[in-house]
Scaffold this active site. Structure first.
Site, PDB file in Angstrom:
ATOM      1  CG  LEU A   6     -43.151  14.722  91.822  1.00 24.73           C
ATOM      2  CD1 LEU A   6     -43.815  15.412  93.009  1.00 24.73           C
ATOM      3  CD2 LEU A   6     -43.456  15.458  90.527  1.00 24.73           C
ATOM      4  CB  ALA A   8     -37.545  19.015  89.597  1.00 25.40           C
ATOM      5  N   GLY A   9     -35.777  18.334  92.395  1.00 22.92           N
ATOM      6  CA  GLY A   9     -35.145  19.055  93.491  1.00 22.92           C
ATOM      7  C   GLY A   9     -33.693  18.690  93.716  1.00 22.92           C
ATOM      8  CD  GLN A  79     -40.643  22.095  89.581  1.00 24.83           C
ATOM      9  OE1 GLN A  79     -39.969  21.158  90.027  1.00 24.83           O
ATOM     10  NE2 GLN A  79     -41.603  22.671  90.281  1.00 24.83           N
ATOM     11  N   GLY A  84     -42.282  24.028  93.871  1.00 25.46           N
ATOM     12  CA  GLY A  84     -43.196  23.193  94.631  1.00 25.46           C
ATOM     13  C   GLY A  84     -43.731  22.000  93.867  1.00 25.46           C
ATOM     14  CB  THR A  85     -45.201  18.856  95.169  1.00 22.78           C
ATOM     15  OG1 THR A  85     -46.058  19.530  96.095  1.00 22.78           O
ATOM     16  CG2 THR A  85     -43.982  18.342  95.916  1.00 22.78           C
ATOM     17  N   GLY A 137     -45.106  15.424 107.119  1.00 20.28           N
ATOM     18  CA  GLY A 137     -46.486  15.844 107.055  1.00 20.28           C
ATOM     19  C   GLY A 137     -47.376  14.731 107.579  1.00 20.28           C
ATOM     20  CG  ASN A 162     -48.399  12.803 101.955  1.00 13.25           C
ATOM     21  OD1 ASN A 162     -48.113  11.851 101.235  1.00 13.25           O
ATOM     22  ND2 ASN A 162     -48.765  13.973 101.464  1.00 13.25           N
ATOM     23  CG  HIS A 311      -1.246   3.440 100.554  1.00 19.77           C
ATOM     24  ND1 HIS A 311      -0.449   3.308  99.445  1.00 19.77           N
ATOM     25  CD2 HIS A 311      -1.576   4.751 100.607  1.00 19.77           C
ATOM     26  CE1 HIS A 311      -0.302   4.478  98.866  1.00 19.77           C
ATOM     27  NE2 HIS A 311      -0.979   5.373  99.550  1.00 19.77           N
TER      28      HIS A 311
END
Length: 399
Positions: A6, A8-9, A79, A84-85, A137, A162, A311
């Site tokens: 995953l 896409a975010g 996506q 969302g996942t 989570g 998780n 420099h």
């Protein structure tokens, strides 16, 4: 076995570093963080990947291509809207025909853990113990089965979280089809996991190693850890009169000029000019096409490609985006006078030493001072002799 990643975010908590690239493409030890994950999965025996992409997807596609440079096969699915996942995984339904691994692209795992996870019975979730579970989570476990899931809570029920690594079979797509929009306006993978929990089917695998990069300052910890463990190679030119230990990687076309002193584990990209008389301290990563010049000191920092620090500069414990330029004498502070934990935009970093987060294409005039804990948005222009502090939005002008 197939692996879905995953990616896409955007990673809004990483702004301004994600203004022009997705979070998974932020560099750690001069590789996009997702590349470290793909290499670990490859070394675990996985060769077929499907990337779910979206935000600035061209950055991912251009870097990884078809995967041949890493010895793997990569397919892509887009996506269009980050909903969302569960929605992201659902987009791969026609591409998966057997048991598969699902990984969040913004973490780092070891190949041994991936091997062991793949040997588990599906469905299975990778979990990890942490001393700050309130940021993640949380899961509760009895034996090797997960009995509960809990979103971020001030009083978490356990210190197990998780970790964003899953083993599924194609049956998960039947569950995904029935998921409804959550209160956050997204299709949540946790809804499918709850169904497995209620049926007593969801297993847990405890990961021995897991590194999450949730905030910009987490990049420094990840960078330090990976630099200490990678195999260092030297391809560039080191002039006489330099001190460069074996723990330093130097890319093709790079020249380290006389009088430069480098210590600790560091990596320098391709086609850079370092020195003369530069001082680069441990846990520093310098991207391609950079110039770190005379009497400049870098410490424990990430400097992205195309940036010039030419420099009389000092930068410590900082993340600097691509194509920035530091005028002579411009310096970044990295320590509070009271030695307290540094805060960035009101958020504590948990670090006693932390400098600044500087976006892409930021130009500093001469003799500027960047205060500890500053965040400087991409495209900002800073006039000579200016003090920069606090949170500076993209494309600001500081006089």
């Amino acid at each position: 076995m197939q692996c879905v990643v995953l990616a896409a975010g955007e990673g809004k908590r990483m702004r301004p570093l994600t203004a022009r690239r997705p979070k998974v493409m932020l560099p750690i030890a001069n590789r996009p963080m997702m590349e470290h994950l793909i290499v670990a999965a490859r070394d675990a025996g996985i060769t077929d990947f499907t990337f779910v992409v979206g935000y600035f997807e061209r950055e991912i596609r251009n870097h990884f291509g078809d995967g041949s440079s890493l010895g793997v096969n990569i397919a892509y699915v887009t996506q269009r809207h980050q909903l969302g996942t569960a929605d992201a995984l659902r987009a791969t339904a026609g591409m998966i025909d057997d048991r598969f691994l699902l990984l969040n692209g913004d973490m780092i795992l070891k190949s041994d853990d991936i091997k062991k996870l793949c040997r588990m019975d599906a469905p299975c979730v990778g979990i990890h113990e942490t001393d700050h579970p309130q940021d993640y989570g949380v899961v509760t476990v009895e034996g090797n089965r997960i009995t509960g899931l809990e979103e971020k809570s001030e009083e978490p029920k356990s210190n197990l979280i998780n970790a964003g690594a899953y083993l599924f079979d194609p049956g998960v797509f039947d569950l995904l089809a029935g998921i409804k929009v959550s209160g956050r306006g997204e299709f949540e993978l946790t809804d499918a996991l709850e169904t497995y929990i209620n049926e007593g089917k969801l297993r847990a695998y405890s990961l021995a190693y897991w590194l999450d990069v949730g905030q910009p300052w987490d990049l420094l910890d990840a960078n330090e850890g990976l630099l200490s463990s990678i195999c260092h190679e030297r391809h560039g030119t080191v002039e006489d009169g330099c001190t460069v230990p074996e723990t330093v990687s130097i890319g093709k076309g790079t020249v380290v000029r006389a009088g430069t002193y480098i210590e600790g584990a560091c990596v320098i990209g391709e086609n850079c000019v370092i020195g003369p008389h530069a001082y680069i301290r441990g846990s520093t990563a310098i991207g391609d096409n950079c110039h770190i010049g005379h009497a400049t000191e870098l410490k424990n920092s990430i400097v992205m490609s195309g940036t010039k620090i030419p420099h009389f500069n000092y930068i410590g414990d900082s993340i600097v985006g691509s194509n920035c330029n530091f005028g002579a004498g411009t310096k970044v502070a990295n320590l509070r006078h009271d030695s307290g934990s540094v805060k960035v935009c009101g958020k504590t970093t948990g670090r006693r030493k932390f400098g600044a987060i500087i976006g892409d294409d930021v130009l500093f005039g001469i003799n500027c001072s960047v205060n500890v804990g500053s965040l400087v948005g991409s495209g900002t222009r800073v006039a000579p002799h200016s003090l920069v502090e606090g949170c500076v939005e993209d494309n600001s002008i500081i006089r």
